[in-house]
Design a protein around this motif. Structure first.
Motif, short mmCIF file in Angstrom:
data_model
loop_
_atom_site.label_atom_id
_atom_site.label_comp_id
_atom_site.label_asym_id
_atom_site.label_seq_id
_atom_site.Cartn_x
_atom_site.Cartn_y
_atom_site.Cartn_z
N TRP A 143 -2.38 6.45 -9.52
CA TRP A 143 -3.83 6.59 -9.33
C TRP A 143 -4.57 6.08 -10.56
O TRP A 143 -4.02 5.99 -11.65
CB TRP A 143 -4.20 8.06 -9.10
N ALA A 155 -6.28 -3.26 0.85
CA ALA A 155 -6.22 -2.45 2.08
C ALA A 155 -7.20 -1.28 2.04
O ALA A 155 -7.58 -0.76 3.08
CB ALA A 155 -4.80 -1.94 2.31
N ASN A 156 -7.61 -0.87 0.84
CA ASN A 156 -8.60 0.21 0.74
C ASN A 156 -10.04 -0.29 0.88
O ASN A 156 -10.97 0.50 0.85
CB ASN A 156 -8.45 0.93 -0.61
N TYR A 182 -2.57 -3.05 -2.32
CA TYR A 182 -3.04 -1.67 -2.17
C TYR A 182 -4.57 -1.63 -2.25
O TYR A 182 -5.24 -1.03 -1.41
CB TYR A 182 -2.44 -0.81 -3.29
N ARG A 217 2.50 7.31 -6.46
CA ARG A 217 1.38 8.14 -6.95
C ARG A 217 0.72 7.48 -8.16
O ARG A 217 0.55 8.10 -9.22
CB ARG A 217 1.85 9.54 -7.36
N ALA A 257 -0.93 12.81 -0.81
CA ALA A 257 -0.11 12.44 -1.96
C ALA A 257 -0.63 13.12 -3.22
O ALA A 257 0.13 13.61 -4.05
CB ALA A 257 -0.10 10.92 -2.14
N LYS A 258 -1.96 13.16 -3.35
CA LYS A 258 -2.56 13.79 -4.53
C LYS A 258 -2.33 15.30 -4.51
O LYS A 258 -2.08 15.90 -5.55
CB LYS A 258 -4.06 13.48 -4.60
N MET A 272 1.42 7.32 6.84
CA MET A 272 1.42 5.96 6.29
C MET A 272 1.90 4.95 7.34
O MET A 272 1.35 3.87 7.48
CB MET A 272 2.30 5.90 5.04
N GLU A 330 1.16 16.04 -5.51
CA GLU A 330 1.31 15.81 -6.94
C GLU A 330 0.79 17.03 -7.71
O GLU A 330 1.45 17.51 -8.63
CB GLU A 330 0.49 14.59 -7.32
N TRP A 355 0.86 -1.20 0.00
CA TRP A 355 0.00 0.00 0.00
C TRP A 355 0.89 1.24 0.00
O TRP A 355 0.66 2.17 -0.77
CB TRP A 355 -0.90 -0.03 1.25
N ASN A 356 1.90 1.23 0.85
CA ASN A 356 2.79 2.40 0.93
C ASN A 356 3.49 2.67 -0.40
O ASN A 356 3.63 3.81 -0.82
CB ASN A 356 3.87 2.17 2.00
N ASN A 372 -10.36 5.76 -6.68
CA ASN A 372 -8.97 6.25 -6.79
C ASN A 372 -8.13 5.36 -7.68
O ASN A 372 -6.99 5.22 -7.65
CB ASN A 372 -8.38 6.59 -5.41
N VAL A 407 1.22 4.40 -2.90
CA VAL A 407 0.99 5.81 -2.57
C VAL A 407 2.25 6.62 -2.90
O VAL A 407 2.17 7.71 -3.46
CB VAL A 407 0.60 5.98 -1.08
N ARG A 408 3.41 6.06 -2.59
CA ARG A 408 4.66 6.78 -2.91
C ARG A 408 4.83 6.94 -4.42
O ARG A 408 5.37 7.93 -4.89
CB ARG A 408 5.87 6.02 -2.35
N ARG A 445 -8.09 3.50 8.53
CA ARG A 445 -8.75 4.01 7.32
C ARG A 445 -8.62 5.53 7.22
O ARG A 445 -8.40 6.07 6.15
CB ARG A 445 -10.23 3.61 7.31
N ARG A 477 -5.14 6.34 6.15
CA ARG A 477 -4.94 5.97 4.73
C ARG A 477 -5.59 7.00 3.82
O ARG A 477 -4.98 7.43 2.83
CB ARG A 477 -5.53 4.57 4.45
#
Lengths: 340, 367
Positions: free
Chosen positions: A234, A247-248, A244, A232, B359-360, B333, B363, A225-226, A340, A229-230, B349, B352
């Protein structure tokens, strides 16, 4: 009691007489027999084992003004790219994957990810996923995308055993696919000790790990998951990164092994594609019976069969020529956008 | 009878107040506007204050009192005026921006950071020039508050634009050396070191692969005993050399600066990355003890405790790191993972969702 006697007694108790030191199969025969034939067990096909390419010799494809041909010559699959005036031909030493295949090519001491890959659903070659936007200006660029050292280390680290040692590429000792030690750290020492009748620590039983730990473990190759996100990453492209997505999910409970990777997937066997076969995993928490100790979550008002067909959407990822199962488990409503 | 200073001030205030009562709000407002337009700053400030005394809900009055005070270097008055202004108009980016800039000057750095960020976040209505000023002050404030890892990327756009401003170079130098100071606070004896470090960092950040290596070599040679230099060099090495080389520099940093929590924490993190969490534990523990205010040290210890299964203590450390530096996505995180393992699913949650949103946002800022 002497050490020797103790060791002998241990061996007797475990019914383990001296074992050949090169096999885990003596005790774990089922896993040892099936795992090497799985996608993870194969990982990479070396020239002698490149069955897919041998079966489809003479593959060709055109893109961006270049022509690609893969032909088998004297037992070796050769990758040729030409632009009408010149051509570049390289042997395919490493075909990554089992069904869809991307090739790692070597040219002048550098490694390249082939610009075209083999996709069964395309019944041939197509642009490698992720390289769709590349516009090559030379034969070398058309042949493939030069992969930085870190990326190559990561490729071999996840698709082979012994191909990477302490962060460095060690191809002479590389064995395609994942062997026991790759996941079960200490397996080799354990097996050697048993073979010699010595006491040994049993490697950690991975299946006992709760979901969060398991996701981190499998995510070291399938992306944690990390990591996602690192990176990016999407949109639909992250459907490939199951830890990932999982976990969501609202139902992801990090300290519960009923939602861990191995609760549904047997890493020693190939992926099961029958939706119904996963029902019991969903019902382990969402059972209707009020008497079931596991029924702590809501049950589905529609059905208790083929749960994943509704709650884990299939996503056709553009450019991948493949369909992925979205591991973000959820109630999917008509018109919902990919979360996402 | 001789009047004391305080008594005289009280009398003066009474006098002013009597005059104010003698005029209507409309008269005072008109006089204030006229004084402002005639560039009679002191008079305008006084008249605005009188008018606002009669009508505290006068937004325009607070705005002009604030801007006149800011232009006249009367930052305390400016901060109060903009503070009142944003109470009445809390979506005005410029109000928050100037409030932050006034607080920057009065030394209220935490509030200044909070308010400049609010201004940047609202965004609309900010002139591009003001926005750049705000972003630059945000970077300086992050360094002043010890949030170095957040500050450096904030300097990046200014460096990439090729600016050669001495304040920028000093700001970058302070950040690289992890000194919680503003450029104006640098002792004269330290200025050459800070400038040399800033110039080296700017080369690296600008991606000048030809000049960066010799600049680092010169820096390490010329300032081999200066705290922070070896840590900075280690960070550079980590971007392209094996971790062992960085560890050598980090150990040198610890020889000079034995209680550097960040150097010790970095060694621990590298040990974790190399798969030796057990060896990393005492390093991380020591770093966390030496640096109760170092978010990085608290985070590293928390991360290792998480992997060792000591979740209650891990969460405690990670929450501390997050409190010290709430804008660092890595801390959110790390906390998400620890909450998840501990069965605190709602908390996991939340962290997260927050991490993804951050992060978005990062960006879109980069774009």
């Amino acid at each position: 009691m002497t050490r020797v006697v103790r060791a002998s007694l241990l061996a007797m108790c475990l019914a383990l007489p001296a074992l050949p030191a090169d096999t885990c199969a003596t005790c774990h025969s089922k896993e040892a027999q099936s795992q090497p034939h799985t996608a993870m067990g194969i990982g990479i096909q070396l020239p002698a084992d490149q069955v897919v390419l041998k079966q489809h010799s003479g593959l060709s494809f055109q893109a961006n003004g270049y022509k690609y041909v893969i032909e088998n010559k004297d037992g070796v699959n050769m990758y040729t790219v030409s632009d009408g005036t010149g051509s570049l031909t390289l042997p395919i030493r490493y075909a990554f994957g089992v069904s869809s295949q991307t090739f790692v090519l070597e040219h002048n001491g550098h490694y390249y990810e082939s610009l075209v890959s083999y996709y069964p659903s395309a019944e041939g070659l197509a642009i490698t996923m992720g390289s769709e936007r590349l516009r090559p200006h030379s034969l070398i660029e058309a042949m493939g995308r030069e992969a930085p050292d870190e990326e190559i280390v990561s490729c071999f680290g996840c698709h082979s055993s012994g191909g990477v040692n302490q962060g460095k590429l060690t191809l002479p000792s590389m064995k395609p696919g994942l062997d026991c030690e790759h996941c079960h750290s200490g397996a080799t020492a354990h097996q050697e000790a048993i073979a010699q009748g010595k006491p040994t620590h049993t490697p950690k039983k991975l299946g006992d790990m709760p979901a969060e730990d398991m996701s981190e473990f499998c995510g070291s190759c399938h992306r944690t998951w990390n990591t996602v996100v690192r990176m990016r990453t999407w949109g639909e492209v992250n459907v490939r990164f199951q830890p990932y997505r999982l976990a969501n999910s609202k139902c992801f409970l990090g300290n519960d092994k009923r939602i861990s990777c191995t609760a549904c997937h047997n890493p020693h066997a190939n992926l099961v594609r029958d939706d119904a076969s996963y029902d019991h995993n969903c019902l382990a928490c969402h059972a209707k019976s009020p008497s079931a100790a596991a029924a702590i979550q809501k049950s589905c008002p529609v059905s208790d069969r083929n749960c994943v067909s509704c709650h884990m959407q299939k996503v056709e990822l553009p450019g991948s020529h493949s369909i992925f199962t979205d591991h973000q488990i959820r109630i999917v409503r008509a018109g919902d956008r990919y979360p996402n | 009878m001789r009047l004391e200073h305080t008594e005289m001030k009280v009398l003066a205030l009474v006098f002013v107040s009597l005059i104010a009562r003698a005029s209507t709000f409309e008269e005072l407002a008109a006089q204030a506007t006229a004084a402002r337009e005639a560039n009679k700053t002191s008079q305008a400030i006084e008249l605005y204050q009188q008018a606002l005394h009669l009508k505290p809900a006068w937004k325009e009055g607070w705005w002009f009192l604030g801007t006149l005070s800011y232009d006249g270097d009367q930052y305390k008055t400016g901060a109060r005026a903009f503070g009142e202004f944003v109470k009445l108009e809390d979506t005005a980016a410029a109000g928050w921006a100037f409030l932050g800039l006034c607080e920057f000057e009065t030394g209220e750095y935490e509030h200044a950071l909070q308010h400049t960020r609010r201004g940047i976040q609202i965004g609309s209505g900010l002139e591009p020039g003001i926005e750049q000023v705000l972003r630059f002050h945000e970077a300086l404030l992050l360094t002043r508050l010890g949030l170095f890892d957040q500050a450096m990327p904030r300097f990046m756009p200014f460096v990439r634009r090729g600016l050669q401003d001495p304040t920028l170079i000093s700001g970058v130098g302070l950040t690289a050396l992890r000194r919680a100071l503003l450029p104006k606070e640098i002792p004269a004896s330290q200025q050459p070191l800070i400038t040399a470090t800033g110039q080296t960092a700017c080369l690296w950040m600008a991606g000048d692969t030809t000049k960066t290596p010799p600049a680092f070599q010169a820096l390490v040679k010329d300032y081999s005993s200066a705290p922070g230099v070896h840590y900075f060099y280690a960070s550079y090495l980590l971007s392209f050399r094996p971790a062992e080389e960085a560890v050598v520099e980090l150990r040198r940093e610890l020889e000079l600066n034995p209680r550097s929590p960040d150097a010790r924490a970095m060694i621990a993190l590298l040990m974790v990355r190399a798969g030796t969490s057990t060896t990393a534990l005492p390093f991380a523990k020591q770093a966390a003890e030496d640096g109760p205010d170092s978010p990085m040290a608290q985070y590293t210890y928390g991360l290792i405790l998480t992997s060792n299964g000591d979740l209650p203590h891990a969460i405690e450390r990670l929450e501390t790191a997050e409190r010290l530096d709430p804008a660092n996505i890595e801390y959110h995180m790390g906390l998400a993972g620890a909450y998840s393992k501990a069965g605190r699913h709602q908390d996991a949650r939340r962290e997260r969702s927050m991490s993804i949103a951050m992060a978005k946002e990062h960006e879109s800022e980069r774009e």
